[in-house]
Design a protein around this motif. Sequence first.
Motif, PDB file in Angstrom:
ATOM      1  N   ALA A   1     -10.009   2.304   3.703  1.00 23.13           N
ATOM      2  CA  ALA A   1     -10.139   1.296   2.645  1.00 23.13           C
ATOM      3  C   ALA A   1      -8.827   0.564   2.435  1.00 23.13           C
ATOM      4  O   ALA A   1      -8.800  -0.648   2.229  1.00 23.13           O
ATOM      5  CB  ALA A   1     -10.585   1.964   1.344  1.00 23.13           C
ATOM      6  N   GLY A   2      -7.725   1.309   2.498  1.00 22.09           N
ATOM      7  CA  GLY A   2      -6.425   0.688   2.319  1.00 22.09           C
ATOM      8  C   GLY A   2      -6.095  -0.308   3.410  1.00 22.09           C
ATOM      9  O   GLY A   2      -5.587  -1.408   3.140  1.00 22.09           O
ATOM     10  N   ILE A   3      -6.380   0.042   4.649  1.00 21.02           N
ATOM     11  CA  ILE A   3      -6.126  -0.864   5.776  1.00 21.02           C
ATOM     12  C   ILE A   3      -6.922  -2.154   5.607  1.00 21.02           C
ATOM     13  O   ILE A   3      -6.404  -3.260   5.790  1.00 21.02           O
ATOM     14  CB  ILE A   3      -6.487  -0.184   7.113  1.00 21.02           C
TER      15      ILE A   3
ATOM     16  N   PRO B   1      -9.590  10.586   4.165  1.00 23.73           N
ATOM     17  CA  PRO B   1      -9.554   9.586   5.234  1.00 23.73           C
ATOM     18  C   PRO B   1     -10.186   8.249   4.855  1.00 23.73           C
ATOM     19  O   PRO B   1      -9.776   7.202   5.349  1.00 23.73           O
ATOM     20  CB  PRO B   1     -10.331  10.266   6.374  1.00 23.73           C
ATOM     21  N   ARG B   2     -11.164   8.282   3.963  1.00 23.65           N
ATOM     22  CA  ARG B   2     -11.793   7.030   3.512  1.00 23.65           C
ATOM     23  C   ARG B   2     -10.790   6.137   2.796  1.00 23.65           C
ATOM     24  O   ARG B   2     -10.885   4.916   2.854  1.00 23.65           O
ATOM     25  CB  ARG B   2     -12.993   7.323   2.616  1.00 23.65           C
TER      26      ARG B   2
ATOM     27  N   GLY C   1       0.819  -1.195   0.000  1.00 20.55           N
ATOM     28  CA  GLY C   1       0.000   0.000   0.000  1.00 20.55           C
ATOM     29  C   GLY C   1       0.854   1.245   0.000  1.00 20.55           C
ATOM     30  O   GLY C   1       1.977   1.240   0.504  1.00 20.55           O
ATOM     31  N   PHE C   2       0.336   2.304  -0.599  1.00 23.01           N
ATOM     32  CA  PHE C   2       1.008   3.592  -0.608  1.00 23.01           C
ATOM     33  C   PHE C   2      -0.081   4.639  -0.460  1.00 23.01           C
ATOM     34  O   PHE C   2      -0.884   4.847  -1.369  1.00 23.01           O
ATOM     35  CB  PHE C   2       1.782   3.793  -1.908  1.00 23.01           C
ATOM     36  N   LEU C   3      -0.125   5.288   0.699  1.00 19.52           N
ATOM     37  CA  LEU C   3      -1.204   6.206   1.035  1.00 19.52           C
ATOM     38  C   LEU C   3      -0.644   7.586   1.358  1.00 19.52           C
ATOM     39  O   LEU C   3       0.383   7.706   2.036  1.00 19.52           O
ATOM     40  CB  LEU C   3      -1.984   5.680   2.243  1.00 19.52           C
TER      41      LEU C   3
ATOM     42  N   GLY D   1      -4.933  -7.987   0.007  1.00 20.30           N
ATOM     43  CA  GLY D   1      -4.961  -7.199  -1.210  1.00 20.30           C
ATOM     44  C   GLY D   1      -3.904  -6.112  -1.221  1.00 20.30           C
ATOM     45  O   GLY D   1      -2.973  -6.110  -0.409  1.00 20.30           O
ATOM     46  N   ALA D   2      -4.015  -5.188  -2.147  1.00 18.53           N
ATOM     47  CA  ALA D   2      -3.097  -4.063  -2.272  1.00 18.53           C
ATOM     48  C   ALA D   2      -3.923  -2.801  -2.457  1.00 18.53           C
ATOM     49  O   ALA D   2      -5.070  -2.852  -2.915  1.00 18.53           O
ATOM     50  CB  ALA D   2      -2.162  -4.265  -3.455  1.00 18.53           C
TER      51      ALA D   2
END
Length: 217
Positions: A113-115, A108-109, A100-102, A122-123
């Motif tokens: 969603a990434g977490i 914030p969503r 992941g790259f945030l 997943g990625a």
Amino acid sequence: MIRVMLADDEAMIRAGVRAILGVDPAIEVVAEAADGREAIALALAHRPDVALLDIRMPRLDGLAAAAEILRVLPGAGVAMLTTFGDDEYVARALDSGARGFLLKSGNPRDLLAGIHAISEGGAYLSPDITARVIGKLRSAGLGRAGEARAKVQQLTQRERDVLALIGAGLSNSQIARRLHLVEGTVKGHVSALLARLDLGNRVQAAILAHEAGLTAE
């Protein structure tokens, strides 16, 4: 419960991220680190589902910390959280094995969603940088559409179905539900197609799916 370790050298940033994660009852922050070396130690101690690491930290930066965490905990879900969307950082994060790259400046969503996506195998890439990642990987060798389609042809039809759903951003459990498979079978297909295509992670697989024109039904 999704157990998260948060690493950032700025206490105020950690507090803000913790507050965002705190609105989701399915997420628990189990440890916080102020530098890369502490992040490694806490990851070993707590074995979180997701390690959320700032890139620029003292003693050891987040990219080096991510690489070490993944060396000793190969199944860990690692995501980079940063104010920097520079292509070099993105490429290095993917090379380290991060899923992941945030961006701290993102919605914030996207963080929530990434977490969830990373915890499920997943990625997730911030929508603000996805286009740049595609361009970076294309120039690095995933190549033109014709080359991508040639790579995909070596897969079985089921593996192509799985690859298309990876490209759509689905986790293993979501893919399993979509294709009416058990999750273990999906994991097997993912491992097989990554090996056959000589890809290092799911993000590269997702890019290849887009390059090849694979779309989820």
